[in-house]
Every structure is written in structure tokens, then in C-alpha cells.
Design an enzyme around this catalytic site. Structure first.
Site, mmCIF file in Angstrom:
data_model
loop_
_atom_site.group_PDB
_atom_site.id
_atom_site.type_symbol
_atom_site.label_atom_id
_atom_site.label_comp_id
_atom_site.label_asym_id
_atom_site.label_seq_id
_atom_site.Cartn_x
_atom_site.Cartn_y
_atom_site.Cartn_z
ATOM 1 N N HIS A 63 0.822 -1.151 0.043
ATOM 2 C CA HIS A 63 -0.083 0.129 -0.226
ATOM 3 C C HIS A 63 0.877 1.366 -0.092
ATOM 4 C CE1 HIS A 63 -3.254 2.813 1.117
ATOM 5 N NE2 HIS A 63 -4.131 1.656 1.312
ATOM 6 N N GLU A 65 -0.608 1.429 -5.329
ATOM 7 C CA GLU A 65 -0.564 0.050 -4.850
ATOM 8 C C GLU A 65 -0.251 -0.983 -5.682
ATOM 9 O OE1 GLU A 65 -3.499 0.042 -1.798
ATOM 10 O OE2 GLU A 65 -3.772 2.090 -2.065
#
Length: 286
Positions: A156, A261
């Protein structure tokens, strides 16, 4: 000849400061296997971490590169983004080599994780920093004797930017994506010019490198993002309204960050007993 890297402390938590001989460096916490900082050789900080995020055992940190496992977002019965980002990882190795710095961290199931997700697993997070490149690899092994399991996962990554209005993302044109804000499947027709409001998209079947481009009046930054093993890419910015509602992020900081991400979201990964999956994200400052 390699030199071992000792554990240090950062914000009260165990950390590794990876320093390559050329000056490139990265910081990773054992808490969550969380990458907090990446400074390429001759450059400045590339990752965003919220200045108001808490550094507390068992709690996720806002920014850097959290490890999302075994559930992305709210797509399942577990808490948002699963548990890997808030659990303590073990150090396997960390060393400075002739031209890079390396670290490997490990997370395995325990009694607490099996209460929520009843599977035996082993995660390994491998980091390599050198020059203007940061390589992050996540591997998962199914340690069950006979049972398969499914999971979703992501790296992330929060990127630090000077001004959201000066940024664009290239390499997504022609791809289908799920627009969570509008609740609809769409197709990206042109390169992604970032909107003023909330942005939350899952792009499917990402095969080519992406490019984060920030064009200022007198400067240009180009960050290439490559991934392997991850089928999807998530592009996220909370926008002003959602950012103001986040307790761990200043109201205006949505202008200074963008998440791109490496993820597998649309189709969960199914691992048979004893099988291994590997996903990787390479960040290259051009």
C-alpha cells in the site's frame, strides 16, 4: 564482504536503517514489516508518512508502505486491510553489501491470528535498496498440511508529492477499473489526470510499468513503478472531505500524497497446501 545491520529504534519501535554504500537508504519497522522511508542516492524522501500517525503496538501506521494481508480493504469478514500491518514481524537477516542494503522479515500465524483467520501461513518481506531503486518483495507460503486458502494482498505505497495538482499517472490507459467512489466498473480512456475530489480505483490486469509524473514550474519528478505477481494496481487519494475525517492525517495533507499500490484484489489468490506465491513492487526514481 557484507556487514550485518543491527536493530535500532524509531518512534519507540524496533526498526532497521538500511544504508547502501552509495548513500541510498530505507527504514523499515518490525512492527507490521512497515517501510517508513526511502531516500534514493542523491535524492530526497519519496514516501509520505502522516506527521500525526501514532506509533503504537497493534495499531496501523498512516503512510509509508503497509503490508496488506490477508484481506484488502473491506472485501471480506476481517478488519479493514487485514492484520499483517499491525503485528510484530521477526528479523531474518539485514546486511549492507558491496553495492546495496538488504533485509528480510518474517511473519507467521499464531494463536491470535488463527482466531480471526484459521490458517497456517508464513509471510516473508524482502527489501533491497541501492542507487535510485527500492525493491519490495512479499512471499506467502501455505503451511497447512492439506487445506488450501484464499487471500488478497497489497503493498500500500504512499508517495510523497509537492502538489497533487501537478501530478499525473501514466501507464493505465486502456485498462478496466473498479471505481469505488462511483460504485461502477469503468475504462481508463486517457492517462490519469488526478481529480480534485476523492480517488479510489482498482485497475485490473496491470502488465506494464506505471509512471508517477510531477511537473512543477522549474522541476520534474518521474517515478517508475513496476510490479510482478500482483494483478491489480490501486490508485487512492482521500480528497479534502475524507481527509478531514481521518483522525491520523492533517486536513490538507491529501495534497502531499498519492497511493499507487501493487495489489491482487479482483481475483483472490488460492494457495494449495505447501504452495508459495510471490509478489513484487520495484520503485525507480528516473
Amino acid at each position: 564482504m557484507s556487514t550485518p545491520i543491527a536493530i535500532t529504534r524509531h518512534q519507540g519501535l524496533d526498526a532497521l536503517e538500511l544504508l547502501a554504500p552509495d548513500g541510498a537508504r530505507a527504514t523499515v519497522l518490525l512492527h507490521g514489516g512497515h517501510v517508513l522511508s526511502w531516500v534514493p542516492a542523491g535524492a530526497t524522501e519519496q514516501l509520505y508518512v502522516s506527521p500525526t500517525s501514532a506509533y503504537v503496538s497493534g495499531q496501523a501506521i498512516r503512510g509509508g508502505v503497509p503490508v496488506i494481508f490477508p484481506q484488502f480493504g473491506d472485501r471480506g469478514p476481517l478488519k479493514n486491510h487485514g492484520f499483517a500491518r499491525s503485528k510484530p514481524w521477526q528479523l531474518v537477516m539485514a546486511e549492507q553489501g558491496a553495492d546495496d542494503a538488504l533485509a528480510v522479515l518474517r511473519l507467521t500465524d499464531d494463536a491470535a491470528s488463527r482466531m480471526f483467520w484459521p490458517h497456517a501461513f508464513e509471510l516473508e518481506l524482502s527489501l533491497r535498496v541501492s542507487g535510485r531503486v527500492l525493491q519490495i518483495e512479499l512471499a506467502c507460503v501455505n503451511k497447512n498440511e492439506s487445506e488450501a486458502f484464499d487471500f488478497t494482498a497489497a503493498l500500500h505505497s504512499y508517495f510523497r508529492i509537492n502538489d497533487l495538482d501537478e501530478c499525473s499517472v501514466h501507464g493505465l490507459s486502456g485498462l478496466h477499473y473498479w471505481d469505488k467512489v462511483d460504485g461502477a466498473e469503468k475504462t481508463q480512456r486517457v492517462e490519469l489526470l488526478l481529480p480534485a475530489g476523492e480517488l479510489d480505483r482498482v485497475y485490473h490486469q496491470v502488465k506494464e510499468p506505471m509512471l508517477l509524473r510531477e511537473q512543477g514550474i522549474s522541476t520534474e519528478r518521474r517515478l517508475q513503478i513496476q510490479q510482478q505477481g500482483f494483478d491489480d494496481a490501486v490508485v487512492w487519494n482521500p480528497g479534502p472531505t475524507k481527509c478531514a475525517a481521518l483522525s491520523d492525517m492533517p486536513d490538507q495533507d491529501y495534497m502531499q500524497m498519492l497511493c499507487i499500490e501493487a495489489a491482487t484484489v479482483e481475483h483472490p489468490i488460492r494457495l494449495q497446501a505447501g504452495e508459495e506465491w510471490i509478489g513484487r513492487q520495484d520503485l525507480i526514481l528516473l
